[in-house]
Design a protein around this motif. Sequence first.
Motif, short mmCIF file in Angstrom:
data_model
loop_
_atom_site.label_atom_id
_atom_site.label_comp_id
_atom_site.label_asym_id
_atom_site.label_seq_id
_atom_site.Cartn_x
_atom_site.Cartn_y
_atom_site.Cartn_z
N TRP A 58 0.85 -1.19 0.00
CA TRP A 58 0.00 0.00 0.00
C TRP A 58 0.89 1.25 0.00
N TYR A 59 0.36 2.35 -0.51
CA TYR A 59 1.09 3.61 -0.49
C TYR A 59 0.13 4.75 -0.19
N GLN A 60 0.65 5.79 0.47
CA GLN A 60 -0.16 6.98 0.69
C GLN A 60 -0.41 7.63 -0.65
N ASN A 61 -1.68 7.80 -0.98
CA ASN A 61 -2.04 8.21 -2.33
C ASN A 61 -2.44 9.68 -2.42
N LEU A 62 -3.13 10.17 -1.42
CA LEU A 62 -3.56 11.57 -1.44
C LEU A 62 -3.31 12.16 -0.06
N ALA A 63 -2.79 13.37 -0.02
CA ALA A 63 -2.54 14.06 1.25
C ALA A 63 -2.23 15.52 0.97
N GLY A 64 -1.94 16.24 2.03
CA GLY A 64 -1.59 17.65 1.92
C GLY A 64 -2.43 18.49 2.86
N LEU A 197 8.21 13.11 -0.05
CA LEU A 197 9.09 13.83 0.87
C LEU A 197 8.35 14.97 1.55
N ARG A 198 7.51 15.64 0.80
CA ARG A 198 6.72 16.72 1.40
C ARG A 198 5.79 16.18 2.47
N TRP A 199 5.13 15.06 2.18
CA TRP A 199 4.20 14.48 3.16
C TRP A 199 4.94 13.96 4.38
N ARG A 200 6.14 13.41 4.18
CA ARG A 200 6.94 12.97 5.32
C ARG A 200 7.32 14.17 6.20
N PHE A 201 7.68 15.27 5.58
CA PHE A 201 8.02 16.48 6.33
C PHE A 201 6.79 16.99 7.08
N GLU A 202 5.64 17.02 6.41
CA GLU A 202 4.42 17.48 7.07
C GLU A 202 4.09 16.62 8.29
N ARG A 203 4.26 15.32 8.14
CA ARG A 203 3.96 14.42 9.24
C ARG A 203 4.94 14.61 10.40
N ALA A 204 6.22 14.81 10.08
CA ALA A 204 7.24 14.96 11.12
C ALA A 204 7.11 16.28 11.88
N THR A 205 6.56 17.29 11.22
CA THR A 205 6.47 18.61 11.84
C THR A 205 5.04 19.03 12.14
N LYS A 216 -5.86 24.15 6.76
CA LYS A 216 -7.15 24.58 6.23
C LYS A 216 -8.27 23.70 6.77
N ALA A 217 -9.40 24.30 7.05
CA ALA A 217 -10.54 23.54 7.57
C ALA A 217 -11.11 22.61 6.50
N SER A 218 -10.91 22.97 5.23
CA SER A 218 -11.51 22.20 4.13
C SER A 218 -10.57 21.15 3.56
N VAL A 219 -9.49 20.82 4.25
CA VAL A 219 -8.53 19.88 3.71
C VAL A 219 -9.18 18.51 3.48
N ILE A 220 -8.84 17.87 2.36
CA ILE A 220 -9.36 16.55 2.04
C ILE A 220 -8.57 15.52 2.84
N PRO A 221 -9.24 14.61 3.55
CA PRO A 221 -8.50 13.61 4.33
C PRO A 221 -7.61 12.76 3.45
N LYS A 222 -6.47 12.36 3.99
CA LYS A 222 -5.55 11.50 3.24
C LYS A 222 -6.13 10.11 3.11
N PHE A 223 -5.70 9.38 2.08
CA PHE A 223 -6.06 7.97 1.99
C PHE A 223 -4.96 7.19 1.30
N ASP A 224 -4.93 5.89 1.55
CA ASP A 224 -3.93 4.99 0.99
C ASP A 224 -4.56 4.15 -0.11
N ARG A 225 -3.68 3.60 -0.97
CA ARG A 225 -4.15 2.74 -2.05
C ARG A 225 -3.22 1.53 -2.18
N SER A 226 -3.79 0.40 -2.55
CA SER A 226 -3.03 -0.82 -2.74
C SER A 226 -2.57 -0.94 -4.19
N ASP A 227 -1.26 -1.16 -4.39
CA ASP A 227 -0.81 -1.38 -5.76
C ASP A 227 -1.20 -2.77 -6.25
#
Length: 353
Positions: A58-64, A197-205, A216-227
Motif C-alpha cells: 500500500w502507499y499513501q495516495n492523497l494528502a496535503g 518527501l513533502r508528506w513525510r516532512f508534514e507528518r514529522a512537523t 485549512k478547515a476544508s482539507v481533504i482527508p488523506k487515503f492509501d491505495r493498494s498497488d
Amino acid sequence: MIHELRKASTHVSARSFALYVICVLALIGLIAGGSCLYLAAQPGDHFAAISPTGKPGWYQNLAGEYVTEIQDQDLFFHDIGGSIEHVRQADVVILGSSLVSFALDGDVVRERLEKPHGLKFYNMAFVGVASGEFSRQIIQKYGLHPRLWILNADDGGGGGNFFSRNLTRAFGADVRPIPATRLSYFEAYHQVIRRDLRWRFERATAELRRELVPPKASVIPKFDRSDETGAADMSSFPRFLADGNPGVKMTRDPDCHTTPDVIANARAFVASLGAPVVLTLVPNFHGCLTQVKEIAQAIGVETALPPRTNYSSWDGGGHLDRNGATDFTRDLVGALERTSAFQGLSTHDAQPR
C-alpha cells in the motif's frame, strides 16, 4: 611587514572558509546519501513511498494539509511502482471515479468474487477523475487486456460523464488538466518523490506547524491505495466508519436520457477495450439508471445493477460509507454473476498475460 601579515591572514581565512564550506557540503551529502539509502531500503511501491505499518503493498495516495496532491495519476500513467503490472495480471477490472473507490470493499471482493471463482480483480478507479478517457489512454498505452471490464457509467455524480473525452481532475472547486499526461517519465517520478518527501516532512512537523499555522478547515482527508488490488482505504474520511449514516436518495428525475454523442463515445470506448464489458452504476444522489440502461442497449452490452440504491452514505448521498460499500459490493457481485459475460469466464481458459 604589516602588509605581508595581512596577506597571510587573508589567505588563511580564505582557506579556512573553503575548508568550512567543504565540510558543510560533505555533511549535507552524507545526510542526503544516508536518507536516500534509508528510503531505498524501505519496503514500498516506489522510492520514498509512505506505506502503512505492515502493508508494504500500500502507499499513501492523497494528502496535503495546505495543498491537496495525489500520486496514482502519475504512478499509473507512467508505470511507476507495481500497479500496472498487477493490472496486467487481473481477470476483471473495474473503471470509474471516486464513486467506485468508496463503494468497493476489498474483503468482500476477495471472499465473494476472487476465492469462489478463482479470478483476480483490480479496482482501477481514479479519485477526482470523472471521465474514462484517462483510464482509456492508460489501457491503450500499456496494452491492458483483462478478460472482463466493469464500467461505472456515471454521468455526473462523480463530477462529469464517464463517456466524455476530457482529461481533467477535480478536487472540489479545484479543476485542472491532469498533469501526468503532460509529463515525461522522469518528470513524473520527480513529482512522485517530491510529494512523498513533502508528506513525510508534514507528518514529522505536524504538531509544531499546527501551533504556528493551523491547516485549512476544508482539507481533504488523506487515503492509501493498494498497488496489488487498486483498493482504497477511505477510513480517515469523516463518518466513513460510522454506523447509522443515512441511505442514498437518488433524487434526480428518472426521465433523464442519454444523448447520441454519449452513445457514440461509449461505443468507441467499449470497442477499444477488446474484451467483454458490463456497465454498472454506484448509487448517488445525481445518478441516472435510465441512462445506463439506454447506453447498454444501444451498444449491445449487459448491465450489472444491484437491486436497490439506498446504500448508506457518509456525505449525504455522494459517496458510500463502509457499511454501504460492504452491502453494495456483495450485491454487485451477485448481479455480475448473473450476466452472460461473467458466466463466460472460466478459470480453465485463462490466457497468459
